[in-house]
Design an enzyme around this catalytic site. Structure first.
Site, short mmCIF file in Angstrom:
data_model
loop_
_atom_site.label_atom_id
_atom_site.label_comp_id
_atom_site.label_asym_id
_atom_site.label_seq_id
_atom_site.Cartn_x
_atom_site.Cartn_y
_atom_site.Cartn_z
N GLU A 71 0.83 -1.21 0.00
CA GLU A 71 0.00 0.00 0.00
C GLU A 71 0.86 1.26 0.00
OE1 GLU A 71 -3.20 0.09 -0.43
OE2 GLU A 71 -3.29 -2.10 -0.49
N ASP A 82 3.47 -4.20 -5.96
CA ASP A 82 3.99 -5.51 -5.56
C ASP A 82 5.51 -5.53 -5.70
OD1 ASP A 82 1.54 -6.59 -4.94
OD2 ASP A 82 1.30 -7.68 -6.82
#
EC number: 3.4.24.84
Length: 475
Positions: A305, A397
């Site tokens: 995040e 990611d």
């Protein structure tokens, strides 16, 4: 600059004249465009149905999905898809009925008669517009309650996700309606007043107004609105808090508050997010995520995040949204005074340029009719936005992997996938149209490349060949 504005006004004027032609079958066009959009969505959904009959999970998940869990995930996905298909058909039928029976014009007239009965002057066009929009919203929202109830208390309950109660469902609905009225009606009034004052130059002023509203809501929603539905408590001292604070410090993320939200009050699904001003951010973690994950796995999810923040993804998405809004308003300026469009839907064509009662032009009618005409074209926008967000997910990611969280993030994503009974298999077109995130197998394979770029750039056939090669190695 003034020359560009003048040229643009001239082009818009010519296009407006061409579009305001009685021979253009606007009503028929809306029906056909809506029908084509519905047919397209049903076609895309239909492509996904065979995926729920695949007997084994993807190779990336075969060691993580037990047989019974895999069957449950397939059944849950099938039920959600059937619900989506039924809701799509229902929405199309309602839209068709509204057009066929002239509901838009009839409700405008009925709200006008109501104003006369209660002594509100017919010249108060903005009041008339707000009443009309409230009426339209209610007559669509009330039947929609049945769909929401079924989804929560039948579908989600059947698969073990619902934690809500009927009382909570009712209070949530009433709170949502009240907030929609308290926030939505003043914003709509401001929207209409700006167009009334600015005239043909409304686009720039409306852009500033709506951008300001969006920024205010981003600040106000998590601080004042979401606490009406959920309880926020500071994350207690311990390993998880220490890990998150150290991660934020390492990335120079301006963390000021760290909260746990009681998401389990309504559902067993998990999530985590951040919000706030550029110099003051707050991180919120769902209690379900903490319950089902180790501190290292929660930290890995937050690394992903914060990767979005570090790579400026939210700011980029805001800029894209503003570009789409600008395009929408510019095209709307072509149709704002279109008498043929008004008349095609049963309205007095004089309403396209003024109010026969002496008030300002009821711009809201033109905007709703314009949305009916152009909403199907948002299918293209949906593809574009999903492609951008999917790319950003790969990048976030990769960011987490580069920080050393490859194993922990992979484990956390697998747990989320398993616990949420996410669909193990997805049709490529269905996923591209409906999913803002890549599928879990795609994300796991991309993380093996550290950046995700290799897998992202492969063609579908090349991906299949790589999977086949991997299967040979595993066998």
């Amino acid at each position: 600059m003034s020359g560009i504005v003048t040229a643009l006004d001239s082009v818009i004027g010519r296009l407006a004249d061409l579009a305001d032609t009685p021979s253009i079958p606007y009503r028929t066009a809306v029906v056909w465009l809506s029908g084509l959009q519905t047919a397209w969505e049903l076609y895309v959904d239909r492509r996904q149905i065979p995926k729920f009959s695949v007997p084994i999970p993807p190779p990336e998940l075969k060691n993580h999905l037990k047989k019974d869990t895999f069957k449950k995930a397939q059944a849950y996905g099938r039920d959600k898809l059937n619900y989506s298909i039924a809701n799509t058909i229902y929405s199309f039928a309602v839209g068709l009925a509204f057009i066929y029976f002239g509901v838009y014009a009839a409700t405008w007239d009925s709200t006008g008669r109501f104003m006369a009965r209660v002594g509100i002057a017919a010249s108060r066009t903005i009041v008339h517009s707000l009443l009309w929009m409230a009426y339209l919203t209610l007559i669509t929202a009330i039947p929609g309650l049945a769909w929401s109830y079924y989804y929560t208390f039948v579908l989600e309950e059947k698969h073990g996700f619902n934690k809500s109660t009927v009382k909570l469902f009712i209070t949530d609905t009433l709170k949502t309606w009240l907030l929609t009225a308290v926030i939505g009606l003043p914003v709509l009034a401001g929207f209409l007043k700006i167009i009334d004052i600015a005239g043909k130059n409304f686009v720039a002023w409306l852009m500033l107004f709506l951008l300001g509203i969006q920024l205010i809501l981003q600040i106000v929603f998590p601080i004042f609105i979401q606490p009406l539905f959920n309880k926020f408590t500071p994350l207690p001292e311990g390993e998880l808090r220490t890990r998150v604070e150290a991660l934020a410090s390492k990335l120079k993320f301006p963390l000021t508050h760290l909260y746990v939200i009681d998401g389990s009050k309504r559902s067993s699904h998990s999530n985590a997010y951040f919000y706030g001003l550029p110099w003051s951010k707050r991180i919120v973690i769902y209690d379900t995520l903490i319950k089902d994950s180790t501190p290292a796995e929660v930290e890995a999810v937050l690394a992903h995040e914060l990767g979005h923040w570090y790579l400026s993804h939210p700011s980029r998405l805001i800029l894209i949204a503003q570009g789409h809004l600008l395009f929408t308003l510019v095209i709307f300026s072509i149709f704002i005074h279109n008498k043929a469009l008004f008349e095609a839907f049963g309205f007095d064509p004089r309403l396209a340029v003024s109010s026969p009662s002496g008030g300002s032009q009821p711009v809201v009618i033109g905007f709703i009719l314009y949305q009916l005409l152009f909403e199907p074209l948002d299918t293209v926008v949906k593809f574009f936005m999903n492609s951008k967000t999917r790319k950003y997910e790969y990048q976030a990611d990769a960011f987490a992997v580069q920080l050393g969280f490859k194993k922990e993030l992979g484990d956390a994503l697998i747990k989320l996938h398993v616990n949420n009974l996410s669909s193990p298999h997805s049709d490529r077109l269905y996923s591209a149209y409906h999913h803002s995130h890549p599928t879990l197998p795609e994300r796991l394979r991309a993380m093996d490349d550290y950046t995700g770029e290799h897998w992202l750039k492969l063609s579908p056939q090349a991906k299949k060949e790589e999977i086949a090669e991997q299967h040979k190695k595993e066998d």
